[in-house]
Motif scaffolding. Structure first.
Motif, mmCIF file in Angstrom:
data_model
loop_
_atom_site.group_PDB
_atom_site.id
_atom_site.type_symbol
_atom_site.label_atom_id
_atom_site.label_comp_id
_atom_site.label_asym_id
_atom_site.label_seq_id
_atom_site.Cartn_x
_atom_site.Cartn_y
_atom_site.Cartn_z
ATOM 1 N N ARG A 1 0.825 -1.200 0.000
ATOM 2 C CA ARG A 1 0.000 0.000 0.000
ATOM 3 C C ARG A 1 0.863 1.255 0.000
ATOM 4 N NH1 ARG A 1 -5.089 -1.934 1.853
ATOM 5 N NH2 ARG A 1 -4.897 -4.042 2.679
ATOM 6 N N PHE A 2 0.333 2.301 -0.563
ATOM 7 C CA PHE A 2 0.929 3.622 -0.411
ATOM 8 C C PHE A 2 0.459 4.211 0.921
ATOM 9 C CE2 PHE A 2 0.525 3.097 -5.033
ATOM 10 C CZ PHE A 2 1.773 3.525 -5.504
ATOM 11 N N THR A 3 1.323 4.949 1.592
ATOM 12 C CA THR A 3 0.963 5.569 2.864
ATOM 13 C C THR A 3 1.431 7.017 2.889
ATOM 14 O OG1 THR A 3 1.162 3.448 4.036
ATOM 15 C CG2 THR A 3 1.217 5.458 5.374
ATOM 16 N N ILE A 4 0.557 7.895 3.403
ATOM 17 C CA ILE A 4 0.931 9.286 3.680
ATOM 18 C C ILE A 4 0.603 9.554 5.137
ATOM 19 C CG2 ILE A 4 0.572 11.717 3.135
ATOM 20 C CD1 ILE A 4 -0.213 10.962 0.342
ATOM 21 N N ARG A 5 1.600 10.012 5.885
ATOM 22 C CA ARG A 5 1.399 10.285 7.304
ATOM 23 C C ARG A 5 2.462 11.253 7.803
ATOM 24 N NH1 ARG A 5 1.336 4.876 10.110
ATOM 25 N NH2 ARG A 5 0.645 6.247 11.788
ATOM 26 N N TRP B 1 -4.424 3.116 -0.864
ATOM 27 C CA TRP B 1 -3.716 4.215 -0.219
ATOM 28 C C TRP B 1 -4.163 4.302 1.235
ATOM 29 C CZ3 TRP B 1 -0.182 7.959 -2.071
ATOM 30 C CH2 TRP B 1 0.164 7.804 -3.424
ATOM 31 N N GLN B 2 -3.248 4.728 2.106
ATOM 32 C CA GLN B 2 -3.532 4.940 3.522
ATOM 33 C C GLN B 2 -3.137 6.365 3.902
ATOM 34 O OE1 GLN B 2 -2.739 0.690 5.612
ATOM 35 N NE2 GLN B 2 -0.888 1.771 5.049
ATOM 36 N N PHE B 3 -4.018 7.025 4.656
ATOM 37 C CA PHE B 3 -3.769 8.383 5.121
ATOM 38 C C PHE B 3 -3.999 8.422 6.626
ATOM 39 C CE2 PHE B 3 -5.252 8.450 0.796
ATOM 40 C CZ PHE B 3 -4.523 9.442 0.151
ATOM 41 N N PHE B 4 -3.054 8.971 7.360
ATOM 42 C CA PHE B 4 -3.154 9.022 8.813
ATOM 43 C C PHE B 4 -2.833 10.422 9.345
ATOM 44 C CE2 PHE B 4 -1.917 4.656 7.791
ATOM 45 C CZ PHE B 4 -2.784 3.892 8.556
ATOM 46 N N ASP B 5 -3.597 10.868 10.329
ATOM 47 C CA ASP B 5 -3.226 11.987 11.204
ATOM 48 C C ASP B 5 -2.903 13.280 10.463
ATOM 49 O OD1 ASP B 5 -3.234 10.529 13.812
ATOM 50 O OD2 ASP B 5 -1.675 9.352 12.813
ATOM 51 N N LEU B 6 -3.717 13.629 9.483
ATOM 52 C CA LEU B 6 -3.502 14.857 8.718
ATOM 53 C C LEU B 6 -4.632 15.844 8.978
ATOM 54 C CD1 LEU B 6 -2.514 13.241 5.301
ATOM 55 C CD2 LEU B 6 -0.973 14.053 7.100
ATOM 56 N N GLU B 7 -4.319 17.121 8.940
ATOM 57 C CA GLU B 7 -5.315 18.185 9.050
ATOM 58 C C GLU B 7 -5.424 18.887 7.703
ATOM 59 O OE1 GLU B 7 -6.069 22.429 11.396
ATOM 60 O OE2 GLU B 7 -4.737 20.911 12.286
#
Length: 391
Positions: free
Chosen positions: A78-82, A123-129
């Motif tokens: 998976r792609f991850t953005i964090r 895709w995974q996205f964590f803890d973003l504003e």
């Protein structure tokens, strides 16, 4: 809350590839390492391969165009953005096109969202504003994505929207608030929405949706089941922006809708959710002709009725409607059926019915895992297993 035993471990599995770093102070000649981070999130996305993690260093990013995501990973890569470690990453979309568009203008599909995720997968996205964008998250025809502990606020359209053939997307612990749409005078900016699609397997769990100009949650012309659990919606539909004429609806949970020739049957599941202090209704099928499952929810202190189900084949069980406005607490008609709800049980249901009607805990900080803090808010003093619970 009731569904806390369900853990989405599978989303966090998969082989790890390279680490890519981005910083608000990075530049165009950097290589994307910790010591030499990119200055552009888009460049990191374009560089990434399945399994890679994009780490955002702390600070505020102010891109002039939205971030386009079209790549596909796999279930094992998976792609991850964090954010990096415990740093706080904010993406401010104020400089993007459509922030806002003029009244009556359309917003081009490609310009929708700070993150515009289309035809992408895993895709995974964590803890973003995400704030001040033309939508916060816009996920269209994109599937098998995971979003966790995101904050989407003050955007110029819906905070988080799934649209089209978007399946198996999981959204956990979302906070989405004060989203508005000046180009429509409040007609369509919600906290969370699934609109004009038929993707399967989409889940929203543990969200808080408040002070949005239209509805807290809107499942507009979305024809496949969406599961909504452990979610709270309050304060939606109030004209805080001085729009004239004001077009906002103000429901907590709007579970369908569309013109007469476009109504679709979505057999949505809404379980252990709370709607309170919204301008209009707590929960409404809004013309959805499907068979919805509405279990252990609470509608309290909304401006209109608590539950309105007149178009669907819904089954309502173990719900509470209390202290709502309107001519009655509920309006259940047609093929909808209800049992073991407060209006079936009878008796007096008022503020004294509950252990607490004070909301600071549910509006306050989340716990360390991202879940809404547990409290006695709107728990029946009788101890009867009815209505929603945050415990």
């Amino acid at each position: 809350m009731l569904a806390r035993s369900v853990i989405f471990c599978a989303w966090l599995l998969g082989c790890q590839g390279a680490d890519i770093f981005v910083s608000p102070t990075g530049g165009s000649t950097e290589i994307g390492s910790l010591e030499s981070p990119f200055g552009s999130i888009q460049k990191a996305v374009d560089t990434a391969q399945p399994g890679d993690i994009i780490f955002l260093r702390g600070g505020t990013y102010v891109p002039s165009v939205n971030i386009q995501i079209t790549k596909k990973g796999t279930s094992s890569a998976r792609f991850t953005i964090r954010p990096y470690e415990s740093e706080k990453a904010i993406i401010d979309g104020e400089n993007m096109p459509g922030t806002p568009s003029a009244v009556g203008e359309s917003l081009a599909n490609t310009n929708r969202g700070i993150f515009h995720i289309q035809n992408a997968a895993y895709w995974q996205f964590f803890d973003l504003e995400l704030k001040n964008g033309p939508y916060g998250i816009y996920n269209r025809d994109a599937s098998n994505n995971h979003f966790e502990r995101l904050v989407t606020h003050d955007n110029y359209e819906t905070g988080f929207q799934l649209e089209g053939a978007s399946s198996n997307n999981v959204v956990l612990y979302l906070d989405s608030y004060r989203n508005r749409d000046p180009r429509k005078n409040g007609e369509s900016a919600d906290g969370f929405a699934c609109k004009e699609g038929s993707g399967t397997g989409n889940v929203l769990r543990g969200a808080r949706l408040w002070d949005n100009v239209d509805d807290g949650l809107d499942l507009w012309q979305f024809g496949s089941p969406v599961t909504i659990e452990d979610t709270i919606a309050w304060g939606n539909g109030v004209n805080r922006w001085g729009f004239s004429p004001f077009e906002g609806d103000g429901n907590g949970f709007k579970l369908g809708g569309g013109s007469a020739d476009k109504l679709v049957a979505g057999n949505h599941i809404v379980r252990n959710c709370i709607a309170f202090s919204n301008l209009k209704k707590g929960f409404i099928d809004n013309g959805n002709p499907g068979a919805l499952t509405i279990e252990r929810n609470t509608a309290w202190d909304n401006g209109d009725q608590g539950f309105v189900f007149k178009s669907s084949k819904s089954v309502l069980k173990n719900n509470i409607a209390a202290v709502n406005g309107g001519s009655s607490q509920v309006s259940i008609a047609g093929a909808a059926t209800s049992s073991c709800n407060s209006w079936n049980i009878g008796g007096t249901w008022n503020n004294a019915t509950f252990k607490s009607v004070d909301d600071p805990v549910v509006k306050g900080p989340r716990d360390t895992g991202g879940e809404i803090q547990g409290s006695n808010f709107l728990l029946p003093t009788s101890g009867t297993a009815i209505g929603a619970t945050t415990l």
